[in-house]
Design a protein around this motif. Structure first.
Motif, PDB file in Angstrom:
ATOM      1  N   VAL A 149       0.874  -1.173   0.000  1.00  0.00           N
ATOM      2  CA  VAL A 149       0.000   0.000   0.000  1.00  0.00           C
ATOM      3  C   VAL A 149       0.906   1.215   0.000  1.00  0.00           C
ATOM      4  O   VAL A 149       1.817   1.318   0.822  1.00  0.00           O
ATOM      5  CB  VAL A 149      -0.899   0.058   1.252  1.00  0.00           C
ATOM      6  N   THR A 150       0.678   2.135  -0.925  1.00  0.00           N
ATOM      7  CA  THR A 150       1.439   3.382  -0.989  1.00  0.00           C
ATOM      8  C   THR A 150       0.465   4.530  -0.767  1.00  0.00           C
ATOM      9  O   THR A 150      -0.532   4.653  -1.475  1.00  0.00           O
ATOM     10  CB  THR A 150       2.132   3.539  -2.353  1.00  0.00           C
ATOM     11  N   ASP A 206      -1.012  -2.513  -4.494  1.00  0.00           N
ATOM     12  CA  ASP A 206      -0.438  -3.445  -5.453  1.00  0.00           C
ATOM     13  C   ASP A 206      -0.310  -4.815  -4.788  1.00  0.00           C
ATOM     14  O   ASP A 206       0.241  -4.926  -3.683  1.00  0.00           O
ATOM     15  CB  ASP A 206       0.951  -2.976  -5.905  1.00  0.00           C
ATOM     16  N   ARG A 257       4.815   3.849   2.806  1.00  0.00           N
ATOM     17  CA  ARG A 257       4.582   2.526   2.209  1.00  0.00           C
ATOM     18  C   ARG A 257       4.418   1.493   3.315  1.00  0.00           C
ATOM     19  O   ARG A 257       5.177   1.493   4.285  1.00  0.00           O
ATOM     20  CB  ARG A 257       5.740   2.133   1.297  1.00  0.00           C
ATOM     21  N   HIS A 260      -2.575   3.804  -3.298  1.00  0.00           N
ATOM     22  CA  HIS A 260      -2.343   2.838  -4.363  1.00  0.00           C
ATOM     23  C   HIS A 260      -2.101   1.481  -3.708  1.00  0.00           C
ATOM     24  O   HIS A 260      -1.313   1.382  -2.772  1.00  0.00           O
ATOM     25  CB  HIS A 260      -1.127   3.220  -5.202  1.00  0.00           C
ATOM     26  N   THR A 286      -3.742  10.201  -1.625  1.00  0.00           N
ATOM     27  CA  THR A 286      -4.186   9.158  -2.546  1.00  0.00           C
ATOM     28  C   THR A 286      -3.582   7.836  -2.077  1.00  0.00           C
ATOM     29  O   THR A 286      -2.539   7.810  -1.423  1.00  0.00           O
ATOM     30  CB  THR A 286      -3.764   9.439  -3.997  1.00  0.00           C
TER      31      THR A 286
END
Length: 108
Positions: free
Chosen positions: A23-24, A103, A71, A101, A99
């Motif tokens: 998770v970023t 992955d 992160r 992100h 925000t």
């Protein structure tokens, strides 16, 4: 009574292998808070998560962010992500919240 030294739990994987998912969280220049929970293990990807404003405990991580990135590596599935800006306005009502992100199955 406050602790003299912050206690970090869950910041190291129980194996030598890195946790597979990432998770970023990207700051937008406004002080904001975040909370991430997973249904597996979670750890901060930073060398010093406390200095970065991130606390990891059990299967949850929380912290603050203004600029830059945070992160977190995790196993299992992402359960929840909560974001609020400095006024306590949650995403998506606030355009100032970071925000996020996610992955899955990424190499370190």
């Amino acid at each position: 009574m406050a602790r003299d030294t912050p206690v970090r739990t869950g910041t190291q994987s129980t194996t030598d292998e890195p946790l597979p998912n990432l998770v970023t969280i990207v700051g937008r220049g406004v002080p904001s808070s975040f909370e991430v929970t997973v249904d597996g293990e979670i750890e901060a990807a930073s060398d010093d998560p406390v200095a970065d404003g991130t606390i990891v405990s059990g299967s949850a991580a929380e912290g603050t962010l203004e600029v830059g990135i945070t992160r977190l590596r995790f196993s299992g599935e992402l359960a929840t992500v909560n974001l609020v800006d400095w006024n306590g306005v949650p995403a998506p009502e606030s355009e100032s919240t970071p925000t996020v992100h996610v992955d899955y199955n990424v190499a370190q």
